[in-house]
Scaffold this motif. Structure first.
Motif, short mmCIF file in Angstrom:
data_model
loop_
_atom_site.label_atom_id
_atom_site.label_comp_id
_atom_site.label_asym_id
_atom_site.label_seq_id
_atom_site.Cartn_x
_atom_site.Cartn_y
_atom_site.Cartn_z
N GLU A 125 0.84 -1.19 0.00
CA GLU A 125 0.00 0.00 0.00
C GLU A 125 0.87 1.25 0.00
O GLU A 125 1.91 1.29 0.68
CB GLU A 125 -0.90 0.04 1.24
N ILE A 126 0.46 2.25 -0.75
CA ILE A 126 1.08 3.57 -0.71
C ILE A 126 -0.02 4.57 -0.40
O ILE A 126 -1.00 4.69 -1.15
CB ILE A 126 1.76 3.92 -2.05
N GLU A 127 0.12 5.25 0.72
CA GLU A 127 -0.92 6.17 1.20
C GLU A 127 -0.29 7.21 2.11
O GLU A 127 0.61 6.90 2.89
CB GLU A 127 -2.00 5.39 1.95
N ASN A 128 -0.75 8.45 1.99
CA ASN A 128 -0.23 9.55 2.82
C ASN A 128 1.29 9.71 2.68
O ASN A 128 1.97 10.08 3.65
CB ASN A 128 -0.60 9.34 4.29
N GLY A 129 1.80 9.43 1.48
CA GLY A 129 3.24 9.56 1.27
C GLY A 129 4.05 8.50 1.97
O GLY A 129 5.27 8.65 2.15
N GLU A 130 3.41 7.39 2.35
CA GLU A 130 4.09 6.31 3.06
C GLU A 130 3.85 4.99 2.34
O GLU A 130 2.86 4.82 1.61
CB GLU A 130 3.60 6.22 4.50
N ILE A 131 4.74 4.03 2.55
CA ILE A 131 4.65 2.73 1.92
C ILE A 131 4.62 1.64 3.00
O ILE A 131 5.33 1.74 4.01
CB ILE A 131 5.84 2.51 0.95
N SER A 132 3.77 0.63 2.79
CA SER A 132 3.60 -0.44 3.77
C SER A 132 3.44 -1.78 3.07
O SER A 132 2.90 -1.85 1.96
CB SER A 132 2.35 -0.20 4.65
N LEU A 133 3.89 -2.83 3.72
CA LEU A 133 3.65 -4.21 3.27
C LEU A 133 2.55 -4.78 4.13
O LEU A 133 2.63 -4.75 5.37
CB LEU A 133 4.93 -5.05 3.41
N ILE A 134 1.50 -5.29 3.48
CA ILE A 134 0.33 -5.77 4.23
C ILE A 134 0.00 -7.21 3.85
O ILE A 134 0.42 -7.71 2.81
CB ILE A 134 -0.90 -4.86 4.01
N LYS A 135 -0.77 -7.83 4.72
CA LYS A 135 -1.27 -9.19 4.46
C LYS A 135 -2.75 -9.24 4.82
O LYS A 135 -3.18 -8.66 5.82
CB LYS A 135 -0.50 -10.22 5.30
N TRP A 136 -3.52 -9.94 4.00
CA TRP A 136 -4.91 -10.26 4.31
C TRP A 136 -5.01 -11.77 4.50
O TRP A 136 -4.49 -12.54 3.67
CB TRP A 136 -5.83 -9.83 3.16
N HIS A 137 -5.66 -12.20 5.57
CA HIS A 137 -5.79 -13.63 5.82
C HIS A 137 -7.04 -13.90 6.65
O HIS A 137 -7.70 -12.96 7.14
CB HIS A 137 -4.55 -14.18 6.53
N ILE A 138 -7.37 -15.16 6.81
CA ILE A 138 -8.53 -15.56 7.60
C ILE A 138 -8.10 -15.80 9.04
O ILE A 138 -7.12 -16.50 9.30
CB ILE A 138 -9.18 -16.84 7.02
N ASP A 139 -8.84 -15.20 9.96
CA ASP A 139 -8.56 -15.36 11.39
C ASP A 139 -9.86 -15.68 12.10
O ASP A 139 -10.95 -15.46 11.57
CB ASP A 139 -7.94 -14.07 11.94
N SER A 140 -9.75 -16.20 13.29
CA SER A 140 -10.96 -16.57 14.05
C SER A 140 -11.20 -15.58 15.18
O SER A 140 -10.27 -15.07 15.80
CB SER A 140 -10.82 -17.98 14.63
N LYS A 141 -12.46 -15.32 15.43
CA LYS A 141 -12.87 -14.50 16.56
C LYS A 141 -12.91 -15.37 17.82
O LYS A 141 -12.88 -16.60 17.73
CB LYS A 141 -14.26 -13.90 16.31
N PRO A 142 -13.00 -14.75 19.01
CA PRO A 142 -13.07 -15.54 20.25
C PRO A 142 -14.24 -16.53 20.28
O PRO A 142 -14.16 -17.58 20.93
CB PRO A 142 -13.22 -14.47 21.33
N ASP A 143 -15.32 -16.20 19.55
CA ASP A 143 -16.48 -17.10 19.56
C ASP A 143 -16.36 -18.21 18.51
O ASP A 143 -17.29 -19.02 18.33
CB ASP A 143 -17.78 -16.32 19.35
N GLY A 144 -15.23 -18.24 17.78
CA GLY A 144 -15.01 -19.32 16.82
C GLY A 144 -15.41 -19.01 15.41
O GLY A 144 -15.09 -19.78 14.49
#
Length: 298
Positions: A258-277
């Motif tokens: 991502e490039i936003e606000n003059g900054e650069i970032s490495l990101i990941k999207w993945h599946i995670d579980s909530k406390p309720d499963g």
């Protein structure tokens, strides 16, 4: 022709895209969208990718795809891929209609370097429900590379797939495509990987990265973002500014830059579980954000 010459040619012919600190850009590569068969690596992450894409569309990002978006080595035509992932292409079309879509070709979709091929196969699609042709990516242009140029600082960011540093996959891509279709695709179903792919051959991956780094040094530390190897890279300011956005075929996750606000970032999207499963798709910051101006060579 050497890898240096191929990268120089890509740079010299790259269209320049202006941006500033108000710009919001998301860079993905190596989606390898296939036909939803057992050999379709993208199918496992399709829901993650579609969710992320929806997020970036709603938030007003410009979408940049740095090659190998469509898996046209394993699959003969785009039609089967489109039918398998129709919702993805319809969302990408919305980016295109709003002039927020920029596409780069890689070795697995190198047929897109031919504008006539792109016009014939991507401009329209057949809708069997009403038996008519409908517009898809009418007027779209695929690039070998792009150059982002900051309107205030003049800083440039070079975007390309990166296979220019890989002789086999750039020069002999037709042979590679043939071998994948007749040999490696059937073997992939039973778990045998293609040894010619840098994403699955660590030694070749390192060689490709070294060639790109040497080229960046020749260009006086031109900030470069590529894909091809599937290995995410995020250097610190002061290091050789070679970034890699990873891929969308990691096990159960996708990575991007991502490039936003003059900054650069490495990101990941993945599946995670909530406390309720229950399960949810979440965005995780892997590296950064770092200010782009910190990568300007003093």
């Amino acid at each position: 022709m050497s890898s240096t010459t191929r990268l120089d040619n890509a740079y010299d012919h790259a269209e320049v895209i202006p941006f500033d600190d108000n710009s919001k850009l998301i860079l993905f590569s190596d989606c390898h969208r296939g036909d939803n068969s057992f050999a379709d690596d993208f199918a496992n992450n399709r829901n993650i990718y579609f969710h992320a894409l929806n997020h970036y569309y709603r938030e007003g990002f410009h979408y940049f795809e740095l090659g190998d978006g469509d898996e046209l080595w394993e699959n003969i035509s785009f039609d089967a891929i489109f039918e398998a992932h129709k919702n993805v292409y319809q969302l990408l079309r919305r980016f295109h209609l709003e002039k927020r879509l920029y596409m780069i070709w890689g070795n697995h979709d190198m047929v897109y370097k031919d504008p006539d091929y792109v016009k014939k196969h991507l401009s329209h699609y057949f809708e069997p429900i009403d038996g008519s042709d409908k517009a898809l990516f009418k007027g779209i242009t695929y690039h070998e590379a792009l150059r982002l140029k900051h309107t205030e600082t003049g800083q440039e960011i070079f975007l390309t797939h990166g296979h220019q540093a890989d002789w086999w996959n750039y020069v002999c891509w037709r042979i590679g495509r043939f071998l994948v279709r007749v040999l490696w695709k059937p073997l992939q179903v039973v778990g045998i990987a293609d040894p010619t792919s840098p994403a699955k051959n660590y030694k070749e991956l390192i060689r490709i990265e070294k060639r790109i780094k040497r080229w960046i040094l020749r260009k006086n530390l031109l900030l470069t973002i590529a894909g091809h190897t599937h290995r995410p890279r995020f250097p610190e300011p002061g290091e050789i500014p070679f970034f890699n956005d990873g891929s969308c075929v990691h096990p159960r996750s996708i990575t991007g830059i991502e490039i936003e606000n003059g900054e650069i970032s490495l990101i990941k999207w993945h599946i995670d579980s909530k406390p309720d499963g229950t399960l949810q798709i979440v965005r995780v910051l892997l590296e950064g954000p770092e200010k782009l101006v910190d990568y300007i060579n003093p």
